[in-house]
Structure formats: C-alpha cells, structure tokens
Design a protein around this motif. Sequence first.
Motif, PDB file in Angstrom:
ATOM      1  N   TYR A 178       0.836  -1.216   0.000  1.00  0.00           N
ATOM      2  CA  TYR A 178       0.000   0.000   0.000  1.00  0.00           C
ATOM      3  C   TYR A 178       0.868   1.262   0.000  1.00  0.00           C
ATOM      4  CZ  TYR A 178      -3.889  -3.110   0.923  1.00  0.00           C
ATOM      5  OH  TYR A 178      -4.819  -4.103   0.820  1.00  0.00           O
ATOM      6  N   LYS A 179       2.030   1.162   0.651  1.00  0.00           N
ATOM      7  CA  LYS A 179       2.918   2.334   0.657  1.00  0.00           C
ATOM      8  C   LYS A 179       3.348   2.651  -0.770  1.00  0.00           C
ATOM      9  CE  LYS A 179       6.280   1.273   3.661  1.00  0.00           C
ATOM     10  NZ  LYS A 179       7.451   1.581   4.479  1.00  0.00           N
ATOM     11  N   GLN A 180       3.751   1.611  -1.492  1.00  0.00           N
ATOM     12  CA  GLN A 180       4.201   1.826  -2.868  1.00  0.00           C
ATOM     13  C   GLN A 180       3.038   2.386  -3.690  1.00  0.00           C
ATOM     14  OE1 GLN A 180       5.130  -1.645  -5.185  1.00  0.00           O
ATOM     15  NE2 GLN A 180       7.048  -0.797  -5.925  1.00  0.00           N
ATOM     16  N   ALA A 181       1.835   1.819  -3.532  1.00  0.00           N
ATOM     17  CA  ALA A 181       0.666   2.278  -4.288  1.00  0.00           C
ATOM     18  C   ALA A 181       0.305   3.723  -3.923  1.00  0.00           C
ATOM     19  CB  ALA A 181      -0.521   1.353  -4.018  1.00  0.00           C
ATOM     20  N   SER A 182       0.515   4.113  -2.663  1.00  0.00           N
ATOM     21  CA  SER A 182       0.147   5.467  -2.218  1.00  0.00           C
ATOM     22  C   SER A 182       0.936   6.552  -2.945  1.00  0.00           C
ATOM     23  CB  SER A 182       0.378   5.614  -0.709  1.00  0.00           C
ATOM     24  OG  SER A 182      -0.473   4.743  -0.006  1.00  0.00           O
ATOM     25  N   LEU A 183       2.063   6.164  -3.531  1.00  0.00           N
ATOM     26  CA  LEU A 183       2.878   7.149  -4.247  1.00  0.00           C
ATOM     27  C   LEU A 183       2.205   7.607  -5.539  1.00  0.00           C
ATOM     28  CD1 LEU A 183       6.410   5.594  -3.690  1.00  0.00           C
ATOM     29  CD2 LEU A 183       5.321   7.451  -2.425  1.00  0.00           C
ATOM     30  N   LEU A 184       1.127   6.927  -5.942  1.00  0.00           N
ATOM     31  CA  LEU A 184       0.351   7.416  -7.088  1.00  0.00           C
ATOM     32  C   LEU A 184      -0.339   8.733  -6.715  1.00  0.00           C
ATOM     33  CD1 LEU A 184      -1.156   4.006  -8.251  1.00  0.00           C
ATOM     34  CD2 LEU A 184       0.562   5.372  -9.464  1.00  0.00           C
TER      35      LEU A 184
ATOM     36  N   ALA B  28       9.896  -1.950  -8.945  1.00  0.00           N
ATOM     37  CA  ALA B  28       8.648  -1.396  -9.483  1.00  0.00           C
ATOM     38  C   ALA B  28       8.380  -1.898 -10.895  1.00  0.00           C
ATOM     39  CB  ALA B  28       8.711   0.135  -9.472  1.00  0.00           C
ATOM     40  N   HIS B  29       9.296  -2.714 -11.445  1.00  0.00           N
ATOM     41  CA  HIS B  29       9.196  -3.171 -12.832  1.00  0.00           C
ATOM     42  C   HIS B  29       8.309  -4.413 -12.869  1.00  0.00           C
ATOM     43  CE1 HIS B  29      11.221  -5.192 -16.443  1.00  0.00           C
ATOM     44  NE2 HIS B  29      10.600  -4.137 -16.918  1.00  0.00           N
ATOM     45  N   TYR B  30       7.174  -4.304 -13.552  1.00  0.00           N
ATOM     46  CA  TYR B  30       6.152  -5.361 -13.485  1.00  0.00           C
ATOM     47  C   TYR B  30       6.686  -6.774 -13.780  1.00  0.00           C
ATOM     48  CZ  TYR B  30       1.993  -7.998 -14.786  1.00  0.00           C
ATOM     49  OH  TYR B  30       1.047  -8.977 -14.892  1.00  0.00           O
ATOM     50  N   PRO B  31       7.364  -7.000 -14.943  1.00  0.00           N
ATOM     51  CA  PRO B  31       7.819  -8.378 -15.198  1.00  0.00           C
ATOM     52  C   PRO B  31       8.807  -8.881 -14.136  1.00  0.00           C
ATOM     53  CG  PRO B  31       8.068  -7.001 -17.172  1.00  0.00           C
ATOM     54  CD  PRO B  31       7.701  -6.081 -16.048  1.00  0.00           C
TER      55      PRO B  31
ATOM     56  N   SER C 115       0.789  -2.110 -10.782  1.00  0.00           N
ATOM     57  CA  SER C 115       2.182  -2.026 -11.215  1.00  0.00           C
ATOM     58  C   SER C 115       2.305  -2.244 -12.725  1.00  0.00           C
ATOM     59  CB  SER C 115       3.083  -2.963 -10.421  1.00  0.00           C
ATOM     60  OG  SER C 115       2.648  -4.260 -10.543  1.00  0.00           O
ATOM     61  N   ARG C 116       1.324  -2.938 -13.322  1.00  0.00           N
ATOM     62  CA  ARG C 116       1.358  -3.072 -14.786  1.00  0.00           C
ATOM     63  C   ARG C 116       1.154  -1.706 -15.438  1.00  0.00           C
ATOM     64  NH1 ARG C 116      -1.677  -8.055 -16.820  1.00  0.00           N
ATOM     65  NH2 ARG C 116      -3.322  -6.970 -15.706  1.00  0.00           N
ATOM     66  N   HIS C 117       0.308  -0.877 -14.813  1.00  0.00           N
ATOM     67  CA  HIS C 117       0.112   0.477 -15.344  1.00  0.00           C
ATOM     68  C   HIS C 117       1.286   1.380 -15.005  1.00  0.00           C
ATOM     69  CE1 HIS C 117      -4.186  -0.720 -15.665  1.00  0.00           C
ATOM     70  NE2 HIS C 117      -4.022  -0.053 -16.781  1.00  0.00           N
ATOM     71  N   GLY C 118       2.083   0.986 -14.038  1.00  0.00           N
ATOM     72  CA  GLY C 118       3.270   1.767 -13.671  1.00  0.00           C
ATOM     73  C   GLY C 118       3.118   2.427 -12.315  1.00  0.00           C
ATOM     74  N   VAL C 119       3.962   2.030 -11.377  1.00  0.00           N
ATOM     75  CA  VAL C 119       4.049   2.739 -10.095  1.00  0.00           C
ATOM     76  C   VAL C 119       5.444   3.375 -10.047  1.00  0.00           C
ATOM     77  CG1 VAL C 119       2.420   1.380  -8.713  1.00  0.00           C
ATOM     78  CG2 VAL C 119       4.769   0.581  -8.950  1.00  0.00           C
ATOM     79  N   PRO C 120       5.593   4.497  -9.326  1.00  0.00           N
ATOM     80  CA  PRO C 120       6.896   5.157  -9.299  1.00  0.00           C
ATOM     81  C   PRO C 120       7.958   4.261  -8.675  1.00  0.00           C
ATOM     82  CG  PRO C 120       5.190   6.518  -8.246  1.00  0.00           C
ATOM     83  CD  PRO C 120       4.586   5.178  -8.499  1.00  0.00           C
TER      84      PRO C 120
END
Length: 339
Positions: free
Chosen positions: A93-99, A271-274, A297-302
Amino acid sequence: MVDVSGAMPGGADGRVLPPQPWEHLTSETTRTVLRIQHHIVRSARRYLDDQGFVELLPPVIGPVTDPGIRGAKQVDVDYYGHRYKLMTSAFVYKQASLLAFDKIVYVAPNVRLEPLETCSTNRHLAEFHQLDIEVAGATREQIMELAEGVVGHVVDAVVSDMGDELAALGRDVTALSSWRSRPFARVPHAEAVRDLVEGGHMQDGGAEIDWAGEEILSIKADGPFFLTDYPKGSRCFLEKEDPDQPGVLRTFDLIMPGGYGEVISGGEREAHYPTLITRMRETGENPSKYGWYLQLSRHGVPSSSGFGLGLQRLTRFVAGLEYVWQAAAFPKVPGVVSP
Ligand code: AMP
Ligand code: MG
C-alpha cells in the motif's frame, strides 16, 4: 534499571511479563514511557511534515499483506466471504500510495503471530506500530539519510525536552547520544556474517541475521549502524536486486547499540512489473493473490525507497527499557493471552 514491580514472573525461564492493565496503566513507569513515546511520534511527525510528507491513514485489512515476516503467522479476517488478512505490514500500500503523493508516511498498526521463541528476545510483540515511510524516486542512500535524520531528530528532541523523564527511568543520556556527532556506520551483511562466524556464532550467510546474532552485533556496536546488502532470498519480492551486484538486495536495517537491536528495515523497491512477477515466483509467492497490486504495477508505479520504523522498539531504545512490552499501553507478548 526500570521498575517493573507488578510485572509477573513468566515461569521457568525467568521472563517478566506485563502486569494486568490496571497496574500497568497506573504505574508511573508506564506513564513516563508513554509520554516519551508521545514525544517520539510528535517529533517524527513534525520533522517529516517540514519536509513535505503527507500522512495517510493506513489500511488495516486487505486481500494480501507482507509475506516477508520471518516465521510469523498472518491473521485471517472474513471479509464478506473473502479471506482477507490483518496487515503484517502495509508495504504494498505504501508503494501504491505514491500514485497520490511523492512522500508519504503512515503510523500503522501491524499484527504478526510471531514464533513462540520470540517471547524471550525482549523485542517482539504480536501487535506493534510502524512509522511507515515511502518516497518516490528516492535511492536507498537517500532513504538511509532520511532514516538517520528521523532517528537523530527524535533522540535529540527527547534528550532536550524530557531530561527529567529519562532520569526517572535511569536512562543514561550520555550513552544515549554519544554517537550523535558522527554519521551512522554502514556494514554489509556479508561482513556482519563473517564477524559473527569468526566470533563463534553460527550465522547462515544466505539468511537474515538471526535474533541472537542481531543482539551480539548490537552489544558490540558503539553507535547505531546500518546493516546493508542482504542476500537475495532473505527478503521479500519487493526489495530491489542491485543491478551492479546480482544476488544482493538494495536493503538496509538500522541496528541500535546496547543490545536493543533492529529498529528499522527498509530499502529500494522493485517497481518493474515483469521483474516483480519473477521475484514473486522466486520467493514462493503466488502472483494471482496480488491481483489489485499487480494491476497497478502493470500500469506503472513510481520507483521508490522506504522504510518501516518500529515505534515500540524505538521507544524501548530511547527510554532504555529492558522489555519492548513496557513501551505499549496494551502489550501483547507472543504466546501470552492478553487484553
Ligand atoms: P520488518 O519489516 O519485519 O523488519 O519490520 C519493520 C520494523 O518493525 C522492525 O525494524 C522493527 O522495528 C519493527 N518490528 C518488526 N516486528 C516486530 C515485532 N514483532 N514487535 C515489535 N516491533 C517489531
Ligand atoms: Mg526487519
């Protein structure tokens, strides 16, 4: 030594367990410790606010939670017929919150049913809180500097504003802040393992430093130090592999001196999806459990770095407490039935 009168002897091994809530909450020691904890949280918030951090209120349940919890069990919650988990750590959630924002902080509750042997480390609770931080675009080195800044600021604040409270607890302020004039040392994991093995402690070079090893390193240290470069396989899929040192992760722990041990774990995130999918498979995680997160993350997270700082652990260190449960109003020691 802090007065733990009213505390209960914990049986054959001589452990001291928390007293009943009435005794614990009305004890002067507990009140002093909790006032210090209040100042720690307040000072950290102010420090981060000045640097542009946005505090978000953390999620408490979710379809998945941190798998990298060293043998602790997760707790299931029935969410309208779906199996959810209480947060062991809100790391995805922390990583996602950077959106939403580039610099975020949570004060987050975590529940981990820690293995029973941790009830005698003096530093494990089954319920604790982290100051959780994530910064978009930050490198590991930048986030380590921030960790050093937060811890240094908090210690300075308590030393300058709460001298009477520290004295009442018998905390030696000189010992607490003697290391403040120099930067925190940095020790790669491989070097710490070598040091432990040479000293006769059997530490596995491919794993996290075990509880006893962590204590040995902490007792030997003359100041806080960063333990860096954990081997791949010792940490979860989100920790980024160093492109310049395959097999090594861009992680760090912060170990406090005096036997108090680890207060922070953090690092640079993948953060790289593959690569995330590959890393999940390598660490034995089933990517299909991570639907919402992988979709993001497929759409891209920072790209980012971050860390989690254990607030009861830091309070224990600052206040010089024998047991981490002394830094909780309603302590839950692993395996001990508690309110
Ligand atoms: P981890 O990601 O597991 O390293 O947890 C982050 C931080 O939370 C650690 O560095 C500790 O300060 C704290 N922490 C982890 N587990 C516990 C626990 N069982 N009891 C108290 N604090 C903990
Ligand atoms: Mg850790």
